[in-house]
Design a protein around this motif. Structure first.
Motif, PDB file in Angstrom:
ATOM      1  N   ALA A   1      33.221   1.083  -1.676  1.00  0.00           N
ATOM      2  CA  ALA A   1      31.902   1.624  -1.320  1.00  0.00           C
ATOM      3  C   ALA A   1      31.616   1.440   0.173  1.00  0.00           C
ATOM      4  O   ALA A   1      31.035   2.305   0.811  1.00  0.00           O
ATOM      5  CB  ALA A   1      30.819   0.953  -2.153  1.00  0.00           C
ATOM      6  N   GLN A   2      32.047   0.290   0.722  1.00  0.00           N
ATOM      7  CA  GLN A   2      31.673  -0.015   2.119  1.00  0.00           C
ATOM      8  C   GLN A   2      32.767   0.310   3.137  1.00  0.00           C
ATOM      9  O   GLN A   2      32.526   0.292   4.344  1.00  0.00           O
ATOM     10  CB  GLN A   2      31.302  -1.495   2.233  1.00  0.00           C
ATOM     11  CG  GLN A   2      30.053  -1.850   1.430  1.00  0.00           C
ATOM     12  CD  GLN A   2      29.616  -3.289   1.666  1.00  0.00           C
ATOM     13  OE1 GLN A   2      29.651  -3.770   2.784  1.00  0.00           O
ATOM     14  NE2 GLN A   2      29.221  -3.956   0.598  1.00  0.00           N
ATOM     15  N   GLY A   3      33.998   0.532   2.666  1.00  0.00           N
ATOM     16  CA  GLY A   3      35.096   0.880   3.577  1.00  0.00           C
ATOM     17  C   GLY A   3      35.622  -0.299   4.367  1.00  0.00           C
ATOM     18  O   GLY A   3      36.310  -0.130   5.377  1.00  0.00           O
ATOM     19  N   GLU A   4      35.308  -1.506   3.880  1.00  0.00           N
ATOM     20  CA  GLU A   4      35.760  -2.716   4.589  1.00  0.00           C
ATOM     21  C   GLU A   4      36.375  -3.691   3.582  1.00  0.00           C
ATOM     22  O   GLU A   4      35.850  -3.835   2.466  1.00  0.00           O
ATOM     23  CB  GLU A   4      34.549  -3.368   5.264  1.00  0.00           C
ATOM     24  CG  GLU A   4      34.950  -4.314   6.361  1.00  0.00           C
ATOM     25  CD  GLU A   4      33.767  -4.928   7.081  1.00  0.00           C
ATOM     26  OE1 GLU A   4      33.737  -6.148   7.209  1.00  0.00           O
ATOM     27  OE2 GLU A   4      32.888  -4.172   7.526  1.00  0.00           O
ATOM     28  N   PRO A   5      37.481  -4.361   3.970  1.00  0.00           N
ATOM     29  CA  PRO A   5      38.103  -5.274   3.002  1.00  0.00           C
ATOM     30  C   PRO A   5      37.297  -6.569   2.822  1.00  0.00           C
ATOM     31  O   PRO A   5      36.605  -7.002   3.738  1.00  0.00           O
ATOM     32  CB  PRO A   5      39.464  -5.588   3.635  1.00  0.00           C
ATOM     33  CG  PRO A   5      39.293  -5.354   5.080  1.00  0.00           C
ATOM     34  CD  PRO A   5      38.235  -4.294   5.230  1.00  0.00           C
TER      35      PRO A   5
ATOM     36  N   THR B   1      39.959  -4.636   9.025  1.00  0.00           N
ATOM     37  CA  THR B   1      38.876  -4.929   9.946  1.00  0.00           C
ATOM     38  C   THR B   1      39.167  -6.214  10.707  1.00  0.00           C
ATOM     39  O   THR B   1      39.918  -7.063  10.236  1.00  0.00           O
ATOM     40  CB  THR B   1      37.547  -5.064   9.156  1.00  0.00           C
ATOM     41  OG1 THR B   1      36.476  -5.151  10.079  1.00  0.00           O
ATOM     42  CG2 THR B   1      37.514  -6.312   8.290  1.00  0.00           C
ATOM     43  N   GLY B   2      38.557  -6.326  11.870  1.00  0.00           N
ATOM     44  CA  GLY B   2      38.667  -7.579  12.613  1.00  0.00           C
ATOM     45  C   GLY B   2      39.194  -7.376  14.016  1.00  0.00           C
ATOM     46  O   GLY B   2      39.140  -6.283  14.570  1.00  0.00           O
TER      47      GLY B   2
ATOM     48  N   LEU C   1      37.598 -20.745  11.736  1.00  0.00           N
ATOM     49  CA  LEU C   1      37.821 -19.348  12.135  1.00  0.00           C
ATOM     50  C   LEU C   1      36.676 -18.484  11.617  1.00  0.00           C
ATOM     51  O   LEU C   1      36.339 -18.529  10.427  1.00  0.00           O
ATOM     52  CB  LEU C   1      39.138 -18.822  11.556  1.00  0.00           C
ATOM     53  CG  LEU C   1      40.416 -19.314  12.216  1.00  0.00           C
ATOM     54  CD1 LEU C   1      41.632 -18.849  11.414  1.00  0.00           C
ATOM     55  CD2 LEU C   1      40.519 -18.805  13.655  1.00  0.00           C
ATOM     56  N   GLU C   2      36.082 -17.733  12.513  1.00  0.00           N
ATOM     57  CA  GLU C   2      35.095 -16.735  12.095  1.00  0.00           C
ATOM     58  C   GLU C   2      35.863 -15.519  11.609  1.00  0.00           C
ATOM     59  O   GLU C   2      36.959 -15.222  12.101  1.00  0.00           O
ATOM     60  CB  GLU C   2      34.194 -16.335  13.275  1.00  0.00           C
ATOM     61  CG  GLU C   2      33.290 -17.448  13.782  1.00  0.00           C
ATOM     62  CD  GLU C   2      32.367 -17.999  12.707  1.00  0.00           C
ATOM     63  OE1 GLU C   2      31.852 -17.199  11.895  1.00  0.00           O
ATOM     64  OE2 GLU C   2      32.167 -19.221  12.671  1.00  0.00           O
ATOM     65  N   ARG C   3      35.280 -14.825  10.671  1.00  0.00           N
ATOM     66  CA  ARG C   3      35.884 -13.604  10.129  1.00  0.00           C
ATOM     67  C   ARG C   3      36.259 -12.606  11.244  1.00  0.00           C
ATOM     68  O   ARG C   3      37.295 -11.961  11.200  1.00  0.00           O
ATOM     69  CB  ARG C   3      34.839 -12.996   9.187  1.00  0.00           C
ATOM     70  CG  ARG C   3      35.330 -12.007   8.208  1.00  0.00           C
ATOM     71  CD  ARG C   3      34.167 -11.508   7.398  1.00  0.00           C
ATOM     72  NE  ARG C   3      34.431 -10.150   7.005  1.00  0.00           N
ATOM     73  CZ  ARG C   3      35.016  -9.791   5.856  1.00  0.00           C
ATOM     74  NH1 ARG C   3      35.355 -10.697   4.986  1.00  0.00           N
ATOM     75  NH2 ARG C   3      35.254  -8.536   5.579  1.00  0.00           N
ATOM     76  N   GLU C   4      35.406 -12.519  12.254  1.00  0.00           N
ATOM     77  CA  GLU C   4      35.617 -11.551  13.345  1.00  0.00           C
ATOM     78  C   GLU C   4      36.813 -11.927  14.222  1.00  0.00           C
ATOM     79  O   GLU C   4      37.325 -11.096  14.967  1.00  0.00           O
ATOM     80  CB  GLU C   4      34.375 -11.459  14.245  1.00  0.00           C
ATOM     81  CG  GLU C   4      33.105 -10.953  13.562  1.00  0.00           C
ATOM     82  CD  GLU C   4      32.496 -11.939  12.586  1.00  0.00           C
ATOM     83  OE1 GLU C   4      32.659 -13.170  12.772  1.00  0.00           O
ATOM     84  OE2 GLU C   4      31.876 -11.481  11.601  1.00  0.00           O
ATOM     85  N   GLN C   5      37.239 -13.173  14.144  1.00  0.00           N
ATOM     86  CA  GLN C   5      38.365 -13.611  14.987  1.00  0.00           C
ATOM     87  C   GLN C   5      39.713 -13.196  14.411  1.00  0.00           C
ATOM     88  O   GLN C   5      40.719 -13.176  15.117  1.00  0.00           O
ATOM     89  CB  GLN C   5      38.364 -15.138  15.102  1.00  0.00           C
ATOM     90  CG  GLN C   5      37.335 -15.706  16.034  1.00  0.00           C
ATOM     91  CD  GLN C   5      37.392 -17.221  15.978  1.00  0.00           C
ATOM     92  OE1 GLN C   5      36.713 -17.842  15.169  1.00  0.00           O
ATOM     93  NE2 GLN C   5      38.220 -17.818  16.816  1.00  0.00           N
TER      94      GLN C   5
END
Ligand code: URA
Length: 250
Positions: A118-122, A98-99, A140-144
Motif C-alpha cells: 500500500a505504501q510502496g516502502e519496505p 529505501t534508505g 542505527l537510524e532507519r535512514e542511515q
C-alpha cells in the motif's frame, strides 16, 4: 515419476503436485546459484535480466531490460515496469527499497506485505517497526541504512515467494548490492537468507555462522515478524545484531 515412500506406488509428478497444492503444501525446487548468475549477476559485465521461459512472449519487449549498467533511478524504473511474473497483476505497486544509497549496511527481507504494498516502502508494518527498533538498538537510524526485499512485489495473501519469482527478482537485488557496495548485509528470515546464500539450511542453522556474498560479509538472522510471534528468540536475534554491529565497526 515420483515414488511414494509409504506404499511404494508411483504417482505421476503432475498428480503429486496437484495433491500437494490441494493440501496447501508448496513445492520448493533446488535453487542453483549458476541459474541465478546466468540470469543476472552482481558484477557490471554480467548482470542482465532475461525473460524467464514461462513468460508470455508478448511481454518480452517490456521485460527484456538490461540492469547491469543501471543507476539507482534507472533500476527503480526497471522494477516499476517489471512484468516478469504474475505478481505484477496483483501488486498495488512495486516496493523497490529505501534508505541511504551510500549506507554501510544493507538489510534484506523476504517480500513486501500488505502495508508495504500500500505504501510502496519496505518494512513499514508491525514487523518494520520492530526492525526499526532493532536497528536503533545497535545505534542505527532507519535512514542511515538501506532496506529492501528479495521480492519487489507482494505475493498474494502473503504466501511464500515461488522459486521463479525469486529468480526473476534476483537481478534487481544483485544490482542494488552492486550499486550500494555495503560493508555488511543483514538478511532476515529463512526465505531471504536461503535465497541470498543459495542454501537450503534452516535459519536457525544459517544464523550460527557468518557468510559472505560476493565478498560482502552476511549476517543471517530471524525475521522481525517471527520475533513478534516468538519473543523468546529475541535474545538470539540480539546476539546476531551485536555480531553485525562488530562487523560494521571493524
Ligand atoms: N516483511 C518483509 O520481509 N519485508 C517487508 O518489507 C515487510 C515485511
Amino acid at each position: 515419476m515420483h515414488r511414494d515412500k509409504a506404499d511404494g506406488c508411483e504417482l505421476p509428478e503432475e498428480l503429486r503436485r496437484y495433491y500437494l497444492d490441494a493440501m496447501g503444501i508448496q513445492v520448493w525446487e533446488e535453487l542453483d546459484i549458476q541459474d541465478f548468475l546466468s540470469v543476472a549477476a552482481v558484477t557490471e559485465d554480467r548482470a542482465s535480466v532475461e525473460p524467464s521461459s514461462s513468460v508470455n512472449k508478448s511481454q518480452t519487449s517490456i521485460i527484456n531490460v538490461e540492469v547491469s549498467n543501471c543507476d539507482w533511478e534507472e533500476l527503480r524504473a526497471a522494477v516499476e515496469q517489471c512484468r516478469l511474473c504474475e505478481l505484477c497483476n496483483t501488486r498495488k505497486q512495486t516496493v523497490f527499497g529505501t534508505g541511504n544509497q551510500s549506507a554501510d549496511l544493507l538489510v534484506i527481507g523476504e517480500a513486501p506485505g500488505q502495508d508495504e504494498d500500500a505504501q510502496g516502502e519496505p518494512f513499514v508494518g508491525e514487523a518494520g517497526q520492530l526492525l526499526t527498533a532493532m536497528l536503533k538498538a545497535i545505534k542505527l537510524e532507519r535512514e542511515q541504512v538501506y532496506i529492501t526485499n528479495v521480492l519487489k512485489c507482494q505475493p498474494p495473501n502473503n504466501r511464500d515467494p515461488l522459486v521463479d519469482e525469486i529468480k526473476n527478482c534476483h537481478s534487481y537485488l544483485y544490482r542494488q548490492i552492486a550499486l550500494l557496495q555495503p560493508k555488511a548485509i543483514y538478511v532476515v528470515g529463512r526465505i531471504a537468507a536461503q535465497a541470498l546464500l543459495n542454501s537450503k539450511e534452516s535459519i536457525s542453522k544459517l544464523r550460527l555462522h557468518q557468510h559472505n556474498f560476493e565478498g560482502i560479509p552476511v549476517i543471517a538472522s530471524y525475521h522481525p515478524a517471527y520475533l513478534l510471534r516468538k519473543p523468546s528468540e529475541k535474545k538470539a536475534a540480539w546476539h546476531d545484531l551485536q555480531q553485525l554491529q562488530k562487523l560494521l565497526e571493524a
